[in-house]
Design a protein around this motif. Structure first.
Motif, mmCIF file in Angstrom:
data_model
loop_
_atom_site.group_PDB
_atom_site.id
_atom_site.type_symbol
_atom_site.label_atom_id
_atom_site.label_comp_id
_atom_site.label_asym_id
_atom_site.label_seq_id
_atom_site.Cartn_x
_atom_site.Cartn_y
_atom_site.Cartn_z
ATOM 1 N N ALA A 71 -22.247 -33.937 8.926
ATOM 2 C CA ALA A 71 -23.419 -33.600 8.120
ATOM 3 C C ALA A 71 -24.689 -33.647 8.962
ATOM 4 O O ALA A 71 -25.566 -32.781 8.840
ATOM 5 N N ALA A 72 -24.792 -34.666 9.831
ATOM 6 C CA ALA A 72 -25.988 -34.802 10.669
ATOM 7 C C ALA A 72 -26.133 -33.619 11.621
ATOM 8 O O ALA A 72 -27.252 -33.135 11.860
ATOM 9 N N GLU A 73 -25.016 -33.143 12.158
ATOM 10 C CA GLU A 73 -25.078 -31.997 13.069
ATOM 11 C C GLU A 73 -25.568 -30.751 12.343
ATOM 12 O O GLU A 73 -26.394 -29.980 12.874
ATOM 13 N N ARG A 74 -25.104 -30.549 11.134
ATOM 14 C CA ARG A 74 -25.554 -29.383 10.368
ATOM 15 C C ARG A 74 -27.026 -29.507 10.004
ATOM 16 O O ARG A 74 -27.749 -28.501 9.974
ATOM 17 N N MET A 75 -27.477 -30.729 9.740
ATOM 18 C CA MET A 75 -28.891 -30.919 9.443
ATOM 19 C C MET A 75 -29.753 -30.651 10.674
ATOM 20 O O MET A 75 -30.853 -30.083 10.549
ATOM 21 N N ARG A 76 -29.284 -31.030 11.844
ATOM 22 C CA ARG A 76 -30.046 -30.718 13.056
ATOM 23 C C ARG A 76 -30.180 -29.211 13.234
ATOM 24 O O ARG A 76 -31.244 -28.701 13.606
#
Length: 306
Positions: free
Chosen positions: A120-125
């Motif tokens: 999820a964090a990678e997609r938010m970045r």
């Protein structure tokens, strides 16, 4: 090749679907949106120039709407994830970085709700990177903060989630010179408060959650039935956590009334979460009335079918 007017004609239908989302049954609307997206994909091959770009942008919005229905309304996360990929491809054809940011932000919900924090964090970045490329309005940036906070809440990091929600509030307060896109219809200061109330509930901040969610319920427009179900479910969970089962059941009755008008799978999940919190009082008349409604013939069959 199609005439130059085809782009505007296709976009007009996309805009209509955008408005229909708030009232039409999800399964019915999804079928129409999916077929419309298939038409848009075919038209891309028969257009060029401005018409092609208009169709690509409208197609990205249609696919984003289809993915939202799949994820939030029908709870089909795997199908939604695949649809978001198609939406991102269309946004790329249109070279619309803000639409790309919106698609990526939605796609972060899929791993975030599954507890996959790093994914999820990678997609938010990626979503924030796309947002920086365009004239990003404060509302869209605040929504990205809210999405990240909800993913963190689902992954158990309530403290960091609340910190990011404060950033979202500050972003809205400061504002920006850039107007919000016409397709950005799913977020507001009231919606941000709903995110916050849910996180406060998950963090065990019961008095704060009650204050926040009651204010949200007051401020929500009458047309926002789907969000109303979610807020009523969260408030019921607040009352259950406070040891007030009768108040919780009264709120769940309201939520079920609204759900009978506007089906929303995410809202049903919140209702069931609140019902689980009422386990210590499950022999009471009030809780049994909730069970009678949750497990009526029609409700049970409808839930299993969905």
């Amino acid at each position: 090749m199609q005439p130059a007017t085809v782009g505007a004609d296709f976009a007009t239908i996309t805009e209509a679907h955008r408005r229909l989302y708030w009232s039409v049954a999800p399964a019915v609307l999804h079928q129409a949106v999916a077929e419309h997206a298939n038409l848009g994909s075919a038209l891309l091959a028969d257009t060029d120039g401005i018409a092609r770009r208009v169709i690509a942008s409208a197609l990205a919005e249609s696919l984003l709407l289809a993915g939202r229905i799949q994820f939030f309304d029908l709870r089909r996360p795997e199908a939604a994830d695949a649809t978001f990929v198609r939406a991102l491809q269309a946004a790329g054809e249109a070279d619309d970085s803000l639409l790309g940011a919106a698609v990526l932000g939605h796609s972060a919900f899929v791993p975030g709700w599954a507890g996959q924090r790093e994914n999820a964090a990678e997609r938010m970045r990626a979503a924030r990177t796309y947002a920086r490329r365009g004239a990003c309005p404060a509302e869209l940036l605040a929504w990205l903060h809210a999405v990240e906070a909800e993913c963190l809440t689902r992954c158990g990091d309530h403290r960091q989630a609340l910190s990011i929600l404060r950033q979202a509030e500050d972003t809205l307060a400061v504002g920006s010179e850039h107007p919000r896109p016409e397709w950005f219809t799913w977020f507001s200061a009231t919606r941000l408060a709903a995110f916050k109330g849910n996180t406060e509930l998950a963090a065990g901040l019961i008095p704060q959650a009650r204050t926040t969610l009651e204010a949200v319920l007051t401020d929500l427009p009458e047309t926002d039935g789907k969000q109303r179900v979610v807020v009523l479910g969260d408030l019921a969970a607040v009352e259950a956590a406070a040891g007030r089962p009768d108040s919780a059941c009264a709120l769940l009755e309201q939520a079920l009334d609204q759900l009978s008008v506007t089906w929303y799978a995410t809202g049903m999940e919140r209702i069931r979460e609140a019902r689980r919190a009422l386990a210590p009082w499950q022999e009471s008349d009030a809780v049994r009335r909730i069970d009678d409604r949750l497990y009526s013939w029609s409700a049970t069959l409808s839930s299993l079918q969905r």
